[in-house]
Write an enzyme that holds these catalytic residues in place. Structure first.
Site, short mmCIF file in Angstrom:
data_model
loop_
_atom_site.label_atom_id
_atom_site.label_comp_id
_atom_site.label_asym_id
_atom_site.label_seq_id
_atom_site.Cartn_x
_atom_site.Cartn_y
_atom_site.Cartn_z
N SER A 137 39.51 22.53 40.72
CA SER A 137 39.41 21.94 39.38
C SER A 137 38.03 22.29 38.83
O SER A 137 37.10 22.54 39.61
CB SER A 137 39.54 20.42 39.48
OG SER A 137 39.22 19.81 38.24
N TYR A 150 37.87 12.05 43.15
CA TYR A 150 38.53 13.31 42.78
C TYR A 150 37.54 14.48 42.83
O TYR A 150 37.81 15.49 43.48
CB TYR A 150 39.15 13.19 41.39
CG TYR A 150 39.90 14.43 40.94
CD1 TYR A 150 41.09 14.79 41.57
CD2 TYR A 150 39.43 15.25 39.92
CE1 TYR A 150 41.80 15.93 41.17
CE2 TYR A 150 40.12 16.38 39.51
CZ TYR A 150 41.30 16.71 40.14
OH TYR A 150 41.99 17.84 39.75
P1 NAP Z 1 51.29 17.44 38.41
O1 NAP Z 1 52.18 17.93 37.30
O2 NAP Z 1 51.14 15.99 38.62
O3 NAP Z 1 51.76 18.17 39.75
C1 NAP Z 1 51.26 17.79 41.00
C2 NAP Z 1 52.19 18.30 42.09
O4 NAP Z 1 51.62 17.97 43.36
C3 NAP Z 1 53.57 17.64 42.04
O5 NAP Z 1 54.53 18.60 42.38
C4 NAP Z 1 53.46 16.59 43.12
O6 NAP Z 1 54.71 16.23 43.71
C5 NAP Z 1 52.60 17.31 44.14
N1 NAP Z 1 52.03 16.40 45.11
C6 NAP Z 1 51.22 15.35 44.89
N2 NAP Z 1 50.91 14.74 46.06
C7 NAP Z 1 51.55 15.42 47.03
C8 NAP Z 1 51.65 15.29 48.44
N3 NAP Z 1 51.03 14.30 49.11
N4 NAP Z 1 52.40 16.19 49.13
C9 NAP Z 1 53.05 17.17 48.46
N5 NAP Z 1 53.02 17.34 47.14
C10 NAP Z 1 52.27 16.47 46.43
O7 NAP Z 1 49.80 17.94 38.14
P2 NAP Z 1 49.14 19.41 38.14
O8 NAP Z 1 48.06 19.34 37.13
O9 NAP Z 1 50.15 20.48 38.04
O10 NAP Z 1 48.45 19.40 39.58
C11 NAP Z 1 48.43 20.54 40.41
C12 NAP Z 1 47.01 20.77 40.91
O11 NAP Z 1 46.17 21.12 39.82
C13 NAP Z 1 46.38 19.53 41.55
O12 NAP Z 1 45.70 19.91 42.73
C14 NAP Z 1 45.41 19.05 40.48
O13 NAP Z 1 44.35 18.30 41.01
C15 NAP Z 1 44.98 20.38 39.91
N6 NAP Z 1 44.32 20.35 38.60
C16 NAP Z 1 44.97 19.90 37.48
C17 NAP Z 1 44.33 19.95 36.24
C18 NAP Z 1 45.01 19.54 34.97
O14 NAP Z 1 44.35 19.36 33.94
N7 NAP Z 1 46.31 19.40 34.93
C19 NAP Z 1 43.02 20.42 36.15
C20 NAP Z 1 42.38 20.85 37.30
C21 NAP Z 1 43.04 20.82 38.51
P3 NAP Z 1 55.56 14.92 43.25
O15 NAP Z 1 56.33 15.33 42.03
O16 NAP Z 1 56.42 14.62 44.42
O17 NAP Z 1 54.56 13.82 42.96
#
Ligand code: NAP
Length: 277
Positions: A137, A150
């Site tokens: 991130s 985080y």
């Molecule tokens: P998201 O739409 O909430 O997706 C998160 C994914 O991770 C979901 O498929 C979720 O599964 C899965 N997950 C969460 N906990 C888990 C666990 N214990 N075991 C297996 N799977 C798990 O959010 P996203 O933004 O795409 O997040 C993906 C990555 O990007 C994360 O690492 C997040 O920190 C990072 N990120 C996001 C942003 C942003 O602005 N969106 C910015 C920087 C970094 P479930 O559906 O089962 O919960």
């Protein structure tokens, strides 16, 4: 088209993981995606008629990870690219947030990603090729009050990612820490864990930050499909970077942080150098 690869992506139910799976399938790659329920697995496998394989895995089920990866290698084929995407955001002032919530944050965002790397590396090392993308991130470079657990987890993953990249480079394996800015995923919506407020002293600092994040959820600047295409470009590259920022917010804020850090280092240089000898 670039060579067809097999990608193993954790957390493909929504957000970046889902978008990357879709773009990778559209580009002709094979995608093994992990989800956390049978319903989500069936739903994921409807994304394409072939080349899409769902597996159920919670990345904190550390004892299961080697078996799941071994089964994928044996039944699907060699994993060319691991994408450690599964993760979530904890939001809460440090003094208000139970240690247990920090443990959970690190279990998912750090230990889960490391366990996945440890499971795929023996295969990649044996083949003398492979690529690991760790989704960190901009919060792995910059900080903001109210997300210390985080940011701590993402700083940790940035450091681990850079280090392991140096360890496995001689085996032809690349490791890229991908640090997105704010993107339109479920991150600040259904997925975020928010510690309830308890110490009024922090109201003035933190309440506006919490409120602004809620308001912005779903309206962030970044498009996950474009992030996915950027990641595919990196996957296709012969010399992928150790760090990649995604989004204009990420690059502006990280540049600002690096310049402030350089200024502070300069300001305290005499004291810093005074400890030798
Ligand atoms: P998201 O739409 O909430 O997706 C998160 C994914 O991770 C979901 O498929 C979720 O599964 C899965 N997950 C969460 N906990 C888990 C666990 N214990 N075991 C297996 N799977 C798990 O959010 P996203 O933004 O795409 O997040 C993906 C990555 O990007 C994360 O690492 C997040 O920190 C990072 N990120 C996001 C942003 C942003 O602005 N969106 C910015 C920087 C970094 P479930 O559906 O089962 O919960």
């Amino acid at each position: 088209m670039a060579a067809t690869k097999t990608l193993l992506i954790t957390g493909v139910s929504s957000g970046f993981g889902r978008a990357l799976a879709q773009e990778a399938l559209a580009a002709g790659h094979r995608v093994v995606g992990t989800v956390r329920s049978e319903q989500a697995r069936r739903d994921f496998e409807t994304l394409a008629t072939s080349n899409v394989i769902g597996r159920i895995l919670d990345v904190t089920d550390f004892d299961a990870i080697d078996g799941v990866v071994g089964n994928i290698e044996a039944t699907v084929g060699p994993v060319d690219v691991l994408v450690n995407n599964a993760g979530y955001g904890h939001e809460g002032v440090l003094e208000e947030s139970p240690l247990e919530e920090m443990r959970r944050q690190f279990d998912v965002n750090v230990f889960g990603a490391v366990a996945m790397m440890k499971a795929v590396l023996p295969y990649m090392r044996g083949r003398r090729r492979g690529h690991i993308l760790n989704i960190t991130s901009m919060g792995g470079h910059i900080t903001l009050p109210g997300i210390s657990y985080y940011c701590g987890s993402k700083f940790a993953l940035e450091g681990i990612s850079e280090t392991v990249g140096k360890e496995v480079k001689p085996f032809g394996i690349a490791v890229t820490a991908v640090a997105p800015g704010s993107f339109r995923t479920d991150w600040a919506g259904r997925s975020m864990v928010r510690t309830p407020r308890s110490i009024p002293d922090y109201d003035g600092l933190f309440d506006p930050i919490r409120e602004a994040r809620r308001q912005k959820s779903g309206r962030q600047l970044g498009d996950p499909a474009k992030a996915a295409r950027a990641m595919l470009d990196v996957i296709d590259s012969d010399s992928p970077p150790a760090h990649l920022l995604l989004g204009s917010d990420a690059i502006d804020l990280v540049r600002q942080k690096l310049s402030l850090l350089a200024e502070e280092i300069d300001e305290w240089e005499t004291i810093t150098r005074s400890t030798d000898g």
